[in-house]
Design an enzyme around this catalytic site. Structure first.
Site, PDB file in Angstrom:
ATOM      1  N   GLY A  21       2.766   3.527   1.504  1.00 30.69           N
ATOM      2  CA  GLY A  21       3.366   3.676   2.829  1.00 30.69           C
ATOM      3  C   GLY A  21       3.968   5.050   3.042  1.00 30.69           C
ATOM      4  N   ARG A  22       4.152   5.758   1.965  1.00 30.56           N
ATOM      5  CA  ARG A  22       4.741   7.100   2.101  1.00 30.56           C
ATOM      6  C   ARG A  22       4.293   8.031   0.973  1.00 30.56           C
ATOM      7  NH1 ARG A  22      10.739   6.712  -0.145  1.00 30.56           N
ATOM      8  NH2 ARG A  22      10.529   4.896  -1.464  1.00 30.56           N
ATOM      9  N   ASP A  36       3.808  -4.919  -7.510  1.00 31.36           N
ATOM     10  CA  ASP A  36       3.235  -3.685  -6.951  1.00 31.36           C
ATOM     11  C   ASP A  36       3.838  -2.455  -7.628  1.00 31.36           C
ATOM     12  OD1 ASP A  36       5.415  -4.928  -5.291  1.00 31.36           O
ATOM     13  OD2 ASP A  36       5.513  -2.898  -4.507  1.00 31.36           O
ATOM     14  N   LYS A  95       4.574  11.955  -3.045  1.00 29.43           N
ATOM     15  CA  LYS A  95       5.414  10.887  -2.490  1.00 29.43           C
ATOM     16  C   LYS A  95       6.351  11.466  -1.436  1.00 29.43           C
ATOM     17  CE  LYS A  95       8.173   7.003  -4.272  1.00 29.43           C
ATOM     18  NZ  LYS A  95       8.520   6.315  -5.526  1.00 29.43           N
ATOM     19  N   ASP A  99       9.263   5.163   7.651  1.00 26.43           N
ATOM     20  CA  ASP A  99       8.992   6.462   8.274  1.00 26.43           C
ATOM     21  C   ASP A  99       8.077   7.338   7.430  1.00 26.43           C
ATOM     22  OD1 ASP A  99      10.620   7.072   6.170  1.00 26.43           O
ATOM     23  OD2 ASP A  99      12.256   7.918   7.358  1.00 26.43           O
ATOM     24  N   GLY A 128       0.847  -1.197   0.000  1.00 29.50           N
ATOM     25  CA  GLY A 128       0.000   0.000   0.000  1.00 29.50           C
ATOM     26  C   GLY A 128       0.872   1.233   0.000  1.00 29.50           C
ATOM     27  N   ASP A 180       7.132   3.823 -10.425  1.00 31.23           N
ATOM     28  CA  ASP A 180       7.861   3.601  -9.171  1.00 31.23           C
ATOM     29  C   ASP A 180       9.364   3.443  -9.422  1.00 31.23           C
ATOM     30  OD1 ASP A 180       5.887   3.942  -7.364  1.00 31.23           O
ATOM     31  OD2 ASP A 180       6.071   1.976  -6.430  1.00 31.23           O
ATOM     32  N   ARG A 240       3.933  13.270  -8.186  1.00 32.27           N
ATOM     33  CA  ARG A 240       3.862  12.379  -9.352  1.00 32.27           C
ATOM     34  C   ARG A 240       2.481  12.466  -9.997  1.00 32.27           C
ATOM     35  NH1 ARG A 240       5.584   6.483  -7.987  1.00 32.27           N
ATOM     36  NH2 ARG A 240       3.573   6.350  -6.943  1.00 32.27           N
TER      37      ARG A 240
END
Ligand code: AMP
Ligand code: MG
EC number: 2.7.7.-
Length: 487
Positions: free
Chosen positions: A92-93, A252, A113, A125, A90, A262, A176
């Site tokens: 995460g950041r 992913d 992002k 984090d 998912g 990504d 992005r």
């Protein structure tokens, strides 16, 4: 031209509801400032390029301000990482801030992002460092300029926020843009968690918004899968033809739109090396340069598995069978063009393979070879390029075959040949060492090099005055840089 507060939102993914994403507010960075912005990406939102320099621009894209109509959401997905299934990943950041549509009616996801922790941060984090944000920005815009489908990047915002990686660095955010941020892993998540209703909703969403023409087909979902197979075959053919190594082709990180997506430890080849591995944590070379082709198919098979509730296994297998032949046809077509050929002959594949083998054995610069091959007539060009090869007899034999092939191809002037070849053979690519130089300057507060590099790479096929230093082979220190995989 629009001002920043004139963007029009239509948050279609957010409307799918809480099973698909979670509302999370971005966590602001300290002392945000503009590192670089892409005028071309701003134009996609009809934004006046001058707004990039206004303080509110940096505030919006560093989590300090938000449009009233934005609905920031962290998306849930899963995926196969290095061949093993991870049940929950998912955003995460990163956060999908919302979807904006432009005057041409195109929708663009705005995805921030490095925006802080989300329910999907796991041990992370929630941050992104300046270095990796600059790399993602430069790569997205450079790939697009090369004609390779990619997510886009609007800007990078730097900050004073400390972020700990191998050492202390500074946090940054990259904005992005893509028509969709849905990955293969979205479908895998709902398949493996056995949520058929949500999976059907997701499939309908993708079909309606991104593959509407498939609606007309007798089996719309199958038609959509075929289209995804085709787009990925075309995408990976372009990566291979231009020497782009993605580095982390986990499912992913694969887009349902067939765009490059990504960016991590990616690299463009300097010397041609089929076995090149850009990701230093990829000890087995799963994502090596030449493995990208079979891995593309592996990833599509993983998506196919997740689509078995909608499509028969036989039909999925048949569609998957399209991948390799399509890849090969697209790749060969591009390589013919890179060699300046306008017609097709049976032996062309072999002509390309022989050349690549010679380049591999001599460590020839992949990009510059093709550029120089188009500088003059075939005979003069190969005579000049000969010195780059160790196996001179091998190269001479190839050169004879090539020159004869060029003669059979047609009778055109040196001018025509140059124009045609330079239009497909870039002079400037995002070499790791160029990115590294720009990052080092940016880390000490000077953003001019990032901006100049971005500018040069936005017109990769056009020789630009005074920019010779961007069209060179890497210096020794820049040849085998270990790009940190932490980002
Ligand atoms: P990536 O390797 O960037 O594709 O990331 C794989 C997964 O790890 C995704 O779910 C990311 O959102 C998550 N992730 C990567 N870095 C961080 C981070 N610093 N904080 C939280 N999540 C992260
Ligand atoms: Mg990822």
């Amino acid at each position: 031209m629009k001002a920043l507060d004139e963007l029009t939102f239509d948050n279609r993914f957010a409307r799918l509801g809480d099973a698909f994403s979670t509302h999370v507010l971005p966590e602001p960075l300290d002392a945000p400032r503009l590192v670089v912005a892409s005028e071309a990406a701003m134009a996609l939102l009809d934004l006046d390029p001058a707004v990039a320099e206004t303080p509110v621009f940096a505030e919006l894209f560093s989590g300090h301000k938000l449009w009233a109509e934005a609905e920031p959401r962290a998306m849930v997905y899963s995926g196969h990482q290095f061949g093993g299934y991870t049940p929950q990943l998912g955003d995460g950041r990163g956060l999908l801030l919302g979807e904006v549509y432009n005057e041409a009616g195109e929708h663009w996801d705005l995805h921030l992002k490095g925006a802080g922790m989300t329910p999907y941060s796991r041990m992370g984090d929630g941050r992104a460092v300046l270095r990796s944000s600059i790399r993602e920005f430069l790569a997205s815009e450079a790939l697009h300029a090369l004609g390779i489908p990619s997510s886009r990047a609007l800007c990078v915002i730097g900050s004073d926020t400390p972020v700990w990686r191998e050492k202390q660095e500074r946090g940054a955010m990259v904005l992005r843009m893509a028509h969709s941020h849905i990955r293969f892993g979205h479908f895998e998540y709902f398949y493996y968690t056995k949520k058929p209703e949500q999976q059907a909703l997701l499939a309908e969403h993708v079909l309606n918004l991104h593959y509407p023409e498939c609606r007309e087909q007798p089996e719309p979902y199958l038609a959509m899968f075929r289209e995804i197979v085709e787009r990925n075959a075309e995408l990976i053919a372009k990566w291979q033809a231009y020497g782009f190594c993605h580095g982390v082709m986990n499912t992913d990180n694969m887009s349902i739109l067939g765009i490059t997506f990504d960016f991590g430890p990616f690299a463009f080849l300097d010397d041609f090396d089929a076995h090149f591995i850009c990701n230093h944590s990829d000890h087995e070379g799963r994502y090596s340069f030449s493995n990208q082709v079979p891995i593309g198919q592996w990833n599509l098979s993983a998506l196919a598995q997740a689509l078995t509730p909608f499509i028969s296994v036989d039909a999925l297998k048949e569609a998957l069978g399209l991948y390799l032949p399509l890849y090969q046809a697209n790749y060969l077509d591009l390589m013919r063009r890179r060699l300046g050929l306008t017609t097709a002959e049976d032996d062309d594949q072999q002509l390309v393979e022989r050349l690549l083998k010679l380049m591999q054995n001599s460590g020839v610069d992949y990009t510059l070879f093709f550029r120089r091959l188009g500088d003059e007539s075939a005979a003069l060009a190969v005579a000049r390029l000969r010195d780059d090869f160790v196996d001179l007899a091998g190269f001479d034999a190839w050169a004879e075959q090539y020159k004869a092939r060029v003669v059979r191809d047609g009778d055109y002037s040196e001018e025509q040949r140059r124009a045609r070849m330079h239009a497909v053979n870039p002079l400037y690519i995002l070499r790791n060492y160029l990115a590294q130089n720009a990052i080092a300057a940016a880390e000490s507060g000077d953003y001019s090099e990032v901006r100049r590099l971005h500018e040069v790479l936005s017109r990769p096929f056009e020789e630009q005055a005074g920019m010779e230093q961007y069209a060179q082979r890497p210096p020794d220190w820049g040849k085998h840089l270990e790009i940190s995989c932490s980002s």
